[in-house]
Design a protein around this motif. Structure first.
Motif, PDB file in Angstrom:
ATOM      1  N   ARG A 108      37.783  39.343  31.754  1.00 18.38           N
ATOM      2  CA  ARG A 108      38.354  40.682  31.944  1.00 18.38           C
ATOM      3  C   ARG A 108      38.273  41.429  30.621  1.00 18.38           C
ATOM      4  O   ARG A 108      38.610  40.890  29.569  1.00 18.38           O
ATOM      5  N   THR A 126      42.621  41.229  38.915  1.00 18.36           N
ATOM      6  CA  THR A 126      43.749  42.019  38.446  1.00 18.36           C
ATOM      7  C   THR A 126      44.574  42.530  39.611  1.00 18.36           C
ATOM      8  O   THR A 126      44.049  42.795  40.699  1.00 18.36           O
ATOM      9  N   TYR A 127      45.869  42.673  39.375  1.00 14.80           N
ATOM     10  CA  TYR A 127      46.775  43.277  40.340  1.00 14.80           C
ATOM     11  C   TYR A 127      46.968  44.773  40.072  1.00 14.80           C
ATOM     12  O   TYR A 127      47.730  45.436  40.772  1.00 14.80           O
ATOM     13  N   ASP A 128      46.292  45.291  39.054  1.00 11.66           N
ATOM     14  CA  ASP A 128      46.541  46.671  38.621  1.00 11.66           C
ATOM     15  C   ASP A 128      46.317  47.701  39.724  1.00 11.66           C
ATOM     16  O   ASP A 128      46.987  48.726  39.759  1.00 11.66           O
ATOM     17  N   THR A 262      44.346  35.951  25.689  1.00 13.10           N
ATOM     18  CA  THR A 262      44.433  37.378  26.013  1.00 13.10           C
ATOM     19  C   THR A 262      44.696  38.136  24.722  1.00 13.10           C
ATOM     20  O   THR A 262      45.637  37.817  23.988  1.00 13.10           O
ATOM     21  N   HIS A 290      46.182  33.756  30.365  1.00  7.77           N
ATOM     22  CA  HIS A 290      46.067  35.082  30.951  1.00  7.77           C
ATOM     23  C   HIS A 290      47.462  35.696  30.967  1.00  7.77           C
ATOM     24  O   HIS A 290      48.223  35.555  31.915  1.00  7.77           O
ATOM     25  N   GLU A 292      48.545  39.248  30.093  1.00  9.90           N
ATOM     26  CA  GLU A 292      48.293  40.629  29.680  1.00  9.90           C
ATOM     27  C   GLU A 292      49.573  41.390  29.360  1.00  9.90           C
ATOM     28  O   GLU A 292      49.656  42.121  28.381  1.00  9.90           O
TER      29      GLU A 292
END
Length: 373
Positions: A108, A126-128, A262, A290, A292
């Protein structure tokens, strides 16, 4: 109800431990699933939770983190405590070489400041942009059109990945030069606790193993005005990076494995004595796995804690180095808060005796005020 001292002692403690053991490993379990398989499933399906435990425990070992998570019945802070205790038993034989993050293999790579970045934008998992609906990913339709790559083929990618957004801004003189010094003494804060004022390296070590929730709250406060932060994410990168060591008996560097990291590079508001000297300032976060949210919060706090260095007034809690570093460790905080559950019978009886004595002689030792107050 009168206060009655709790009794039980070692027998009660042993019974409590037995209850936990029966909950974790029930003897009448029909599935008979081996514990190691359960740990593998935890690592596969709860990877982000395992990554958080590794980060806050300062030990990169997925199996140990999964085992601790299972033993703690999903209590991540308890799992961190277990892993740290295990970490304390390990020998330390060599320091690794500085990680070459520019050579990492990103899963990512995104920038909120620039659309076109060296190496290209790579969303990854990603859940973004997902809907927060229960079961959302169970019946997700396959995408009709695959996204076009934002970069040229690999021959160009290998050429551009070494220069990031910060380097491009440095070339234009628009951001302060990096203050990182590889010659700075490598002080492991788990062996030599930092004093105050702490170096930036010590602050970053402390933040990297700090509680994510605490960092998130403090970082949020800087965005609400309790600290001078107007941030842009220059680069957020998550991926695998080689770990290299240089054994003295060999005299050359060898790779001993890969770990997932990250990294967050943050651009912050201007700083400078004159308009001509004004540049953007930096914030930095680097975390195991991971993570973020924690890397971003760490970068925001790193910038806030640089206030004295940049000649800014320390007015907000997030800018107070001693406040932040002294309260961000979840294991230390847990020890102070949860020890209240342990027996304090003698202390409480002493307080009761003092209060009863005060109530029995309310005016003893006090001078009557002429106004009757």
């Amino acid at each position: 109800m009168s206060y009655v001292a709790v009794k039980g002692g070692a027998g009660a403690i042993g019974a409590a431990h037995q209850l936990i053991a029966e909950t974790l490993y029930p003897k009448d379990n029909a599935s008979d699933t081996p514990v190691d398989q359960i740990q593998q499933q935890l690592d596969q399906h709860l990877r982000l939770g395992i990554d958080r435990i590794m980060a806050e425990a300062s030990l990169y070992d997925r199996d140990i983190a999964a085992q601790a998570f299972l033993q703690a019945q999903g209590d991540s802070i308890e799992a961190v405590f277990i892993v740290r205790a295990y970490r304390a038993t390990l020998s330390r034989f060599l320091d690794a070489e500085p990680l070459k993050l520019s050579d990492s293999q990103p899963q990512r790579h995104v920038s909120a400041a620039f659309k076109d970045v060296p190496g290209g934008q790579q969303l990854g998992a990603t859940y973004d942009y997902s809907h927060r609906l229960l079961g959302y990913f169970l019946h997700l339709p396959a995408p009709q059109n695959a996204a076009e790559p934002t970069t040229k083929p690999e021959d160009d990618a290998s050429e551009t990945r070494h220069s990031g957004v910060m380097q491009l801004l440095e070339q234009e003189g628009l951001i302060e030069t990096s203050t990182a010094a590889l010659t700075e003494e490598n002080r492991d804060i788990t062996q030599i606790p930092p004093g105050f004022p702490a170096s930036r390296a010590q602050r970053l070590q402390t933040l990297a193993r700090a509680d994510e929730g605490f960092l998130l709250g403090m970082a949020y406060s800087t965005q609400r005005g309790y600290g001078q932060n107007h941030p842009f994410i220059a680069e957020l990168r998550q991926g695998s990076v080689n770990v290299e060591i240089t054994p003295p008996e060999l005299g050359f560097t060898i790779c001993i494995g890969q770990i997932s990291m990250t990294e967050c590079q943050m651009i912050n508001q201007f700083h400078g004595d004159t308009p001509e000297q004004a540049t953007f300032t930096r914030g930095y976060g680097l975390v195991f796995g991971h993570n973020e949210r924690k890397a971003i919060a760490m970068a925001l706090l790193d910038r806030a804690l640089r206030a004295p260095e940049l000649g800014e007034k320390v007015q907000a809690p997030a800018q107070d180095e001693e406040f932040v570093l002294s309260h961000c460790d979840n294991v230390e905080a847990t020890g102070f808060v949860e020890h209240l559950k342990l027996p304090h019978h003698v202390d409480f009886q002493s307080e009761i005796a003092t209060l009863r004595a005060l109530r029995a002689h309310p005016k003893k030792g006090r001078t009557e005020h002429p106004d009757g107050l």
